[in-house]
Design a protein around this motif. Sequence first.
Motif, short mmCIF file in Angstrom:
data_model
loop_
_atom_site.label_atom_id
_atom_site.label_comp_id
_atom_site.label_asym_id
_atom_site.label_seq_id
_atom_site.Cartn_x
_atom_site.Cartn_y
_atom_site.Cartn_z
N GLU A 1 22.46 24.67 5.44
CA GLU A 1 21.75 23.36 4.54
C GLU A 1 22.73 22.06 4.70
N PHE A 2 21.77 20.86 4.16
CA PHE A 2 22.50 19.78 4.80
C PHE A 2 24.27 19.55 3.61
N ASP A 3 25.16 19.02 4.82
CA ASP A 3 26.52 18.49 3.52
C ASP A 3 26.23 17.24 4.37
N GLN A 4 25.97 17.07 2.55
CA GLN A 4 26.61 15.11 2.80
C GLN A 4 27.66 14.62 3.32
N ARG A 5 28.03 15.10 2.75
CA ARG A 5 29.81 14.39 3.24
C ARG A 5 30.14 14.24 4.74
N MET A 6 29.03 15.28 5.71
CA MET A 6 29.58 15.34 6.82
C MET A 6 28.23 14.42 7.62
N SER A 7 27.18 13.86 7.19
CA SER A 7 26.69 13.16 7.61
C SER A 7 27.28 11.94 8.01
N PRO A 8 26.96 11.14 9.52
CA PRO A 8 27.17 9.46 9.04
C PRO A 8 26.10 8.30 8.93
N LEU A 9 25.11 8.63 7.81
CA LEU A 9 24.73 7.99 7.44
C LEU A 9 25.10 7.57 5.92
N SER A 10 24.91 6.88 5.42
CA SER A 10 25.15 6.03 4.34
C SER A 10 23.96 6.53 3.29
N ASP A 11 24.16 6.44 2.13
CA ASP A 11 23.07 7.22 0.96
C ASP A 11 21.56 6.60 1.07
N GLU A 12 21.79 4.92 1.31
CA GLU A 12 20.71 4.11 1.29
C GLU A 12 19.94 4.72 2.46
N SER A 13 20.31 4.71 3.88
CA SER A 13 19.60 5.08 5.25
C SER A 13 19.42 6.69 4.70
N MET A 14 20.05 6.94 4.24
CA MET A 14 19.54 8.83 3.64
C MET A 14 18.13 8.65 3.15
N GLU A 15 17.70 8.16 2.20
CA GLU A 15 16.52 7.71 1.47
C GLU A 15 15.60 7.30 2.04
N ASN A 16 15.64 5.61 2.89
CA ASN A 16 14.96 5.63 4.09
C ASN A 16 14.18 7.22 5.00
N LEU A 17 15.24 7.50 5.43
CA LEU A 17 14.96 8.82 6.18
C LEU A 17 14.10 9.65 6.17
N GLU A 18 14.79 9.98 4.56
CA GLU A 18 13.89 11.31 3.83
C GLU A 18 11.99 10.26 3.87
N SER A 19 12.21 9.45 2.97
CA SER A 19 10.80 7.70 3.39
C SER A 19 9.96 8.51 4.10
N ARG A 20 10.49 8.29 5.31
CA ARG A 20 9.93 8.22 6.57
C ARG A 20 9.88 9.50 7.28
N GLU A 21 10.49 10.94 6.51
CA GLU A 21 9.77 12.02 7.08
C GLU A 21 8.70 12.05 6.33
N ARG A 22 8.33 12.15 4.54
CA ARG A 22 7.43 11.56 3.98
C ARG A 22 6.41 11.89 4.47
N LYS A 23 6.53 10.43 4.82
CA LYS A 23 4.95 9.88 5.38
C LYS A 23 4.56 10.08 6.14
N ARG A 24 6.08 11.31 7.33
CA ARG A 24 4.86 11.24 8.50
C ARG A 24 5.09 12.91 8.19
N ASP A 25 5.07 13.70 7.39
CA ASP A 25 4.22 14.84 6.99
C ASP A 25 2.73 14.36 6.32
N LYS A 26 3.22 13.66 5.17
CA LYS A 26 1.77 13.62 4.71
C LYS A 26 0.23 12.49 6.25
N SER A 27 0.88 12.65 6.95
CA SER A 27 0.06 11.72 8.04
C SER A 27 -0.39 13.16 8.72
N GLU A 28 0.28 14.44 8.73
CA GLU A 28 -0.03 15.73 10.19
C GLU A 28 -0.56 16.22 9.06
#
Length: 113
Positions: free
Chosen positions: A86-113
């Motif tokens: 389980e991912f713990d948001q409190r332990m992440s060094p990324l901000s909320d905006e960075s997490m959203e950018n990361l998730e959107s990149r992962e979704r785009k990568r998953d769609k392209s595969e």
Amino acid sequence: MFSRQFLSMASTTTLVIGALLVGDAIHGSVVVSTYGVTSPAFVLRLLPGLALIWVGYTLREHHEMFLNSYFAGREAAARPDDSGEEFDQRMSPLSDESMENLESRERKRDKSE
């Protein structure tokens, strides 16, 4: 109890200052031969340097004990069937905006595969 950031900062600071003092003592006596190995200039750099290195490692040990006790409490509270992934948001060094950018990149990568 001190925070883990403070213990990390204090440990790193004392280790660096101690290493600089010991290095200066060795440089001044052995490399450049400005003063002898038994001179007060060497001893008054070496002994405080060694003491600061010892303090730094002691603080690092307490920092690791703090983290181990923190994670031990979290693991005990977890359900037995939980895989621990389980991912713990409190332990992440990324901000909320960075997490959203990361998730959107992962979704785009998953769609392209």
